[in-house]
Design an enzyme around this catalytic site. Structure first.
Site, PDB file in Angstrom:
ATOM      1  CD  GLU A  13      30.131  81.215  62.080  1.00 41.84           C
ATOM      2  OE1 GLU A  13      29.820  82.363  62.209  1.00 41.84           O
ATOM      3  OE2 GLU A  13      29.323  80.315  62.506  1.00 41.84           O
TER       4      GLU A  13
HETATM    5  C1  TNX Z   1      26.953  83.199  60.682  1.00 47.29           C
HETATM    6  S1  TNX Z   1      27.118  82.379  57.820  1.00 47.29           S
HETATM    7  C2  TNX Z   1      26.743  81.689  60.523  1.00 47.29           C
HETATM    8  C3  TNX Z   1      25.445  81.169  61.326  1.00 47.29           C
HETATM    9  C4  TNX Z   1      24.852  82.174  61.940  1.00 47.29           C
HETATM   10  C5  TNX Z   1      24.576  83.482  61.134  1.00 47.29           C
HETATM   11  C6  TNX Z   1      23.728  84.385  61.787  1.00 47.29           C
HETATM   12  C7  TNX Z   1      27.512  81.265  58.648  1.00 47.29           C
HETATM   13  C8  TNX Z   1      28.209  80.194  57.410  1.00 47.29           C
HETATM   14  N1  TNX Z   1      27.518  80.896  59.823  1.00 47.29           N
HETATM   15  O1  TNX Z   1      25.970  80.129  62.076  1.00 47.29           O
HETATM   16  O2  TNX Z   1      23.574  81.663  62.233  1.00 47.29           O
HETATM   17  O3  TNX Z   1      25.827  83.940  61.030  1.00 47.29           O
HETATM   18  O4  TNX Z   1      23.723  85.453  61.141  1.00 47.29           O
END
Ligand code: TNX
Length: 532
Positions: free
Chosen positions: A347
């Site tokens: 992300e």
């Molecule tokens: C996605 S999964 C994220 C996390 C969040 C999570 C909450 C991922 C690699 N990144 O930063 O905590 O969703 O479900």
């Protein structure tokens, strides 16, 4: 065949006993006590994960106060496994079972934990468990295999003895043989200690619980926008400044390197690998609050206590960013005995694609320089150059396919199947729902083997169930989301596909209640299960 194996192992173990002068000939006539055991069918025991093969012989070993444990003496690992078993038997039954002790008493019954080079043991975690009326033998190639084997044995010991009369209490264990080895070598779970901090004691309790179900990896998500949780001696503000915030404005916290080492060695005693994650270049607000040069936008960010993602990034162009990362990786690599260092990489919405790729390549080289292999969230695999780098699939199947085509291995953590922070249903007290609801049935009822049809099963290192902590801040809330789903993931990782079946699993799961109560676990009592 079975008899011959038992016989030869038995003779060999007796020789060990004799050669170390422990065997004392029986002078007295033994009193025979006839006891009817209530249940003696090894194949209907509530074992999780379900073993590869179970062959019942319909009798019972009566664990009692005259049982002793012996172990191979060739390496200290087996000795430690013996002590671990003895301690767990004591917690469950109150019996004090000696380990590798000389005795002048007649040895009536023994448990022998044997280092074996049998070709039938195909994997370092494989074990064989032979239970007869007076002997239990665990064969394994490694202490790790022996440790997995004693988890099976622990699960076979009942919570109540046949009799409460003080002298002849026996805990009956059904006889037969179990041949077992794991489906995947990597069976993990992740704990996010960044969104909310969890103490060393909390992490140790979680380690105790997952070890019982043969999970062998705990991935610690140590840094995120909301907090930096691991002491870095060359950059002390990471924790003195960045360690004191969390979601909702709580006080946060962090592990000193000594505390982290304590977690690593507690995990190692349970043959669980700790994988540290430093998430970057996104998810780095707490690092930039501590050292504002890292974000390179000239601004000093404020501590972040919300739940948004994707707004922060390191400056991927400055050398100082990489010398900072080099120090961090060096310090963490030095206190992490396992082969992996997780670099996050998810992300990074405000990092330009070109910069992101440049960054991942540079960080991969830094991690490799410190003799660790990279694991990163799926996105990193578009940029990595070393095939030893592993992609942790969470959302985009395309990245898993790229990984496989490149020759990299994949860890399966699909959010809609394995995210322990997804609500069970709309009534769940904690959790998020962006990837959907995951009931206890949904968590179990999917197959990692053919989850992504384009990748061969041998490209899959294993599975991991992540627990993100935006909505939980206590161990009891952690347990509510993790249990019972984590028990199902343990079975998906260990048990082969042919041996997995929901109707059968759900009965075995319902029978975990005595253990979960004994461990004081605040599990979610899903109405889909007829809890015992
Ligand atoms: C996605 S999964 C994220 C996390 C969040 C999570 C909450 C991922 C690699 N990144 O930063 O905590 O969703 O479900």
């Amino acid at each position: 065949m079975f008899k011959r194996i038992i016989h030869s192992v038995f003779i060999r173990s007796l020789l060990v006993v004799i050669s170390i002068g422990l065997f004392v000939a029986c002078k007295e006539e033994k009193k025979k006590i006839i006891i009817n055991f209530p249940h003696t069918d090894l194949s209907t025991e509530n074992l999780i994960p379900k073993p590869l093969k179970i062959i019942p012989t319909h009798n019972a070993f009566g664990l009692n106060k005259s049982t002793v444990i012996y172990t191979s003496q060739t390496n200290n690992g087996f000795n430690k496994v013996g002590y671990f078993l003895s301690e767990k038997i004591k917690q469950k039954t109150g019996l004090d079972i000696p380990v590798n002790k000389t005795t002048t008493n007649t040895i009536d019954k023994f448990i022998y934990i044997n280092k074996s080079d049998s070709v039938a043991l195909k994997n370092k975690e494989a074990y064989q468990l032979y239970i007869t009326k007076d002997t239990i033998i665990i064969n394994a190639k490694t202490a790790e295999g022996a440790f997995r084997g004693i988890q099976t044995l622990r699960q076979l010991i009942p919570y109540t003895s046949n009799d409460t009369l003080t002298d002849y209490r026996l805990w009956p264990i059904p006889t037969g043989k179990i041949i077992d080895s794991p489906n995947y070598n990597y069976r993990g779970t992740m704990l996010d200690v960044a969104r909310h901090f969890f103490s060393v004691a909390d992490v140790k309790k979680y380690l105790d619980l997952i070890a019982y179900y043969k999970i062998n990896v705990l991935h610690l998500h140590l840094t995120d926008d909301q907090g930096w949780r691991i002491e870095i001696k060359s950059w002390p503000k990471l924790t003195s400044v960045g360690g004191h915030s969390e979601v909702g404005g709580g006080k946060g916290g962090f592990y000193t390197q000594e505390e982290y080492k304590d977690i690593v060695s507690y995990a190692a005693e349970r043959h669980i690998l700790i994988i540290p994650e430093i998430d970057m270049p996104g998810h780095t607000n707490a690092a930039s609050v501590s050292y504002p040069f890292l974000n390179g936008n000239g601004k000093t960010p404020k501590p972040y206590t919300g739940m948004r993602v994707g707004f922060s990034t390191f400056n991927t162009k400055k050398d100082t960013t990489y010398s900072f990362i080099n120090n961090v990786v060096q310090e963490i690599a030095a206190i992490t005995p396992g082969p992996y260092l997780h670099i996050g990489g998810d992300e990074s919405h405000v990092t330009k694609k070109r910069d992101y790729h440049y960054f991942v390549k540079k960080v991969e080289a830094i991690v490799n320089k410190h003799n660790k292999q990279v694991i990163g969230w799926g996105e990193i695999i578009q940029a990595t150059t070393n095939t030893s780098s592993v992609a942790q699939h969470w959302r985009t199947k395309k990245n898993a396919v790229i990984a496989s085509n490149k020759g990299s291995k994949i860890i399966l953590s699909p959010a809609k199947n394995t995210y322990l922070d997804m609500k069970y249903d709309s009534l769940s007290k904690h959790g998020l729902d962006w990837a959907g609801h995951i009931s206890v049935t949904d968590a179990y009822n999917w197959a990692p083997e053919n989850y992504i049809t384009e990748i061969p099963n041998n490209a899959i290192l294993g599975i991991e169930a992540p627990l993100w902590s935006e909505t939980i801040s206590t161990i009891s809330e952690l347990e509510y989301l993790a249990f019972p789903r984590i028990i199902g993931y343990a079975e998906l990782g260990w048990t082969n596909k042919e041996n997995r079946e929901w109707e059968n699993y759900k009965i075995r799961l319902a029978n975990q209640v005595p253990y979960l109560k004994h461990m004081n676990v605040n599990y979610y009592p899903s109405p889909l299960i007829e809890w015992k």
